[in-house]
Design a protein around this motif. Structure first.
Motif, PDB file in Angstrom:
ATOM      1  N   THR A   3       0.822  -1.213   0.000  1.00 57.41           N
ATOM      2  CA  THR A   3       0.000   0.000   0.000  1.00 57.41           C
ATOM      3  C   THR A   3       0.850   1.255   0.000  1.00 57.41           C
ATOM      4  O   THR A   3       0.365   2.325  -0.354  1.00 57.41           O
ATOM      5  CB  THR A   3      -0.930   0.006   1.229  1.00 57.41           C
ATOM      6  OG1 THR A   3      -0.138  -0.079   2.417  1.00 57.41           O
ATOM      7  CG2 THR A   3      -1.891  -1.177   1.172  1.00 57.41           C
ATOM      8  N   THR A   4       2.110   1.180   0.409  1.00 58.74           N
ATOM      9  CA  THR A   4       2.990   2.344   0.400  1.00 58.74           C
ATOM     10  C   THR A   4       4.277   1.996  -0.354  1.00 58.74           C
ATOM     11  O   THR A   4       4.599   0.826  -0.596  1.00 58.74           O
ATOM     12  CB  THR A   4       3.370   2.793   1.818  1.00 58.74           C
ATOM     13  OG1 THR A   4       4.206   1.793   2.425  1.00 58.74           O
ATOM     14  CG2 THR A   4       2.133   3.024   2.676  1.00 58.74           C
ATOM     15  N   GLU A 171       1.327   6.487  -1.225  1.00 58.98           N
ATOM     16  CA  GLU A 171       0.584   5.329  -1.693  1.00 58.98           C
ATOM     17  C   GLU A 171       1.237   4.776  -2.948  1.00 58.98           C
ATOM     18  O   GLU A 171       1.537   5.503  -3.892  1.00 58.98           O
ATOM     19  CB  GLU A 171      -0.869   5.701  -1.977  1.00 58.98           C
ATOM     20  CG  GLU A 171      -1.733   4.519  -2.386  1.00 58.98           C
ATOM     21  CD  GLU A 171      -3.192   4.913  -2.611  1.00 58.98           C
ATOM     22  OE1 GLU A 171      -3.943   4.083  -3.153  1.00 58.98           O
ATOM     23  OE2 GLU A 171      -3.556   6.050  -2.250  1.00 58.98           O
TER      24      GLU A 171
END
Length: 611
Positions: A3-4, A171
């Motif tokens: 997600t990052t 993100e």
């Protein structure tokens, strides 16, 4: 699914085969560190080894690459943390090792605004890194990470990825099929480079025609041990290994004369004086004064770094390729020599040299333990699979001359950079990579005081992770920067300057005991054997604090007029250790002379018997 950006990078490292990072935290790399912790809790992380200093991180990553063949990875924060990595990254650069450093940076908006810990990191790392790049967007992350690893593997050089703090938490976005966006893969490049057939034939013709063939084998031949031995047996070649290539050829091969040069053997020197064919395998040996005279020998060189071909000695055939693949293609073209007299002469010279070293190790010195004997007795006791590290001082001399790495053993040190203190992080990295093996770190007191003493704290922290906790640190305790002291005498004809050379005496065995380890103090030669027996039998960590003589000269196998003249002048100029140095040098030289006479008599007897 990541997600990052940080989570993506961690996952990508795992795809590249990374399972361990050597790291030190800080706010500039804080978001990445946080995601490392999250991945660890989820069982999807990397083993995070945190020593006491970022320089140790980089040296550990370099040593990991040397001992395993994998890419070593180190992580540090922005500015100060990154700067501390540089020495270890230069070790990787100068010894051709694949290392990737991930370095934090302040946020993107801070660039060029003189903010705290914001610096031009790309410029800072431009010389040491083969590839250095800042990730400025999520879409770019994949290509930068993959390029760093591909470059490190293919070029065998360090690479640096700079990760700004705000980008770390952005993100993650998968790269699309758009202009300026690269889509890359975590697939390593092949380094099994094979030369064209005509080059192999040209090399074979030269080697087959040689009557006195010598192979000089470097660390670049790791993995090609069997091919090197097969080629030497076919061609009747003598084998010399560089200090970093010591582990490539087992120490008990009779015609392996160990190292060359100031810390080498006389049979190696003799080979270079008399050979008519020189084959350099995976080495950029830097001491050209010990190689054959120009025109004396035909030469073939094999190396993965094409810019280093034909650099040290004029070669007749320069092969860009890896040693194993090249020798595999070359072996069918080599003819079996019937006359093995060159190889047999080399082996006989090595037997005489070993007798001389044994006699040198038995000498007694009034001002401390004989350091040669310390290594000589260790060599007798090295267990199967042992790993030995040495530092950049006289430990390298005694390691080179007295340690014989038998099949399956490993050993290494900082080579072309020759940085002090590397022996300790090298030993730790070896222990993490091979937790079931005995590891012996040999280090001088000057290097041990730099950061080595601190690293006993790291050892204490991670000891429980090692299935075999046997880890031995030998400290040559002579209160002197001994190698530099001798270099002042022999290279510059200057007396030792105590102000620069003295090392404050410390109870190193006591420091070990303070940390809960076994500490053994050795103050006389007759204590050496028992110390090694106790250390190698101990189910834990041992520090041997050996109070050695600083005046035992690391005599080269061939003493030049310049060497002798400079040493004599230095001692006449008021060297503070002059009398002791003269006495100990005389003892060494007398022993050397006696053993040479014995060797000559032995050869004469053999010749008479033959007649």
């Amino acid at each position: 699914m990541a997600t990052t950006v940080s989570e993506f990078v961690i996952g990508r490292l795992r795809e590249w085969g990374v399972r361990r990072v050597f790291a030190f935290p800080g706010d500039g790399i804080g978001e990445f560190d946080g995601m490392l912790g999250k991945a660890e809790r989820a069982g999807e992380g990397l083993e995070y080894i945190r020593p006491t200093h970022e320089e140790i991180c980089a040296l550990m990553a370099t040593a990991h690459a040397k001992f395993t063949g994998e890419v070593g990875v180190c992580v540090a924060t922005s500015s100060p943390g990154g700067f501390h990595l540089i020495n270890g990254l230069y070790d990787a650069k100068m010894d051709n090792q694949p290392v990737v450093a991930i370095v934090g940076q302040q946020g993107l908006n801070s660039f060029g605004t003189f903010n705290q810990q914001e610096s031009k990191l790309e410029q800072t790392f431009a010389d040491v890194a083969e590839y250095v790049q800042t990730i400025v967007s999520p879409e770019q992350a994949q290509a930068v990470i993959d390029t760093a690893f591909r470059t490190a593997i293919a070029r065998k050089q360090p690479c640096v990825v700079i990760l700004p703090h705000d980008v770390q938490g952005m993100e993650m976005a998968a790269p699309g099929a758009e202009m300026w966006v690269s889509r890359s893969s975590a697939v390593p490049p092949s380094t099994a480079i094979a030369p064209p057939p005509e080059q192999l034939r040209a090399a074979a013709d030269i080697i087959n025609a040689g009557e006195r063939v010598t192979f000089l084998v470097g660390h670049g031949a790791v993995g090609a041990e069997q091919e090197v031995l097969a080629a030497a047996r076919l061609t009747g070649a003598g084998l010399i290994t560089t200090l970093r290539g010591k582990q490539v050829v087992p120490g008990d091969v009779p015609f392996h004369t160990q190292q060359l040069g100031l810390l080498g053997s006389r049979p190696s020197y003799d080979q270079m004086q008399d050979c008519d064919t020189l084959v350099l395998l995976g080495t950029n040996y830097p001491y050209g004064q010990f190689l054959p005279k120009t025109g004396q020998a035909k030469a073939v060189q094999v190396d993965l770094r094409p810019e280093q071909l034909g650099l040290r000695y004029p070669t007749d055939v320069s092969i860009w390729g890896d040693v194993k693949t090249t020798l595999t293609g070359l072996l069918p073209l080599l003819t079996q020599k019937d006359d093995l007299s060159w190889q047999e002469k080399t082996a006989a010279g090595m037997r005489e040299w070993d007798d001389e070293l044994a006699a040198q190790a038995e000498q007694h010195y009034d001002d401390g333990v004989n350091p040669r004997r310390v290594y000589h007795e260790l060599n007798k006791r090295l267990p199967a699979g042992a790993i030995v590290t040495a530092d950049a001082g006289t430990t390298a001399d005694w390691y080179g001359q007295h340690i014989r790495l038998r099949d399956g053993m490993r050993g290494d040190l900082s080579g072309r950079l020759a940085t002090m203190l590397a022996a300790m992080p090298y030993a730790e990295a070896a222990k993490f990579a091979y937790p079931d093996r005995t590891v012996v770190c040999t280090i001088g007191d000057g290097a041990f005081q730099m950061l080595g003493m601190n690293e006993l704290i790291t050892v204490k922290k991670y000891l429980s992770r090692w299935s075999n906790p046997n880890f031995v640190v030998l400290v040559l305790h002579n209160d002197d920067l001994t190698q530099v002291s001798w270099e002042m005498r022999t290279e510059d004809a200057n007396p030792v300057w105590s102000t620069s050379q003295d090392v404050e005496s410390v109870d190193y065995a006591g420091w070990a005991r303070l940390l809960g380890f076994q500490g053994i103090t050795v103050t006389s030669d007759d204590q050496i054997e028992a110390a090694w027996d106790a250390a190698l039998a101990h189910g834990g960590v041992t520090v041997i604090d050996a109070h050695t003589s600083k005046n035992v000269p690391p005599l080269p196998p061939h003493i030049t007029f310049e060497f002798a003249k400079n040493t004599g002048l230095a001692l006449l100029k008021g060297d503070p250790d002059g009398i002791a140095a003269i006495k100990d040098s005389a003892t060494s030289l007398i022993t050397e002379g006696v053993e040479r006479v014995k060797g000559a008599l032995h050869r004469s007897t053999d010749e008479d018997d033959a007649h």
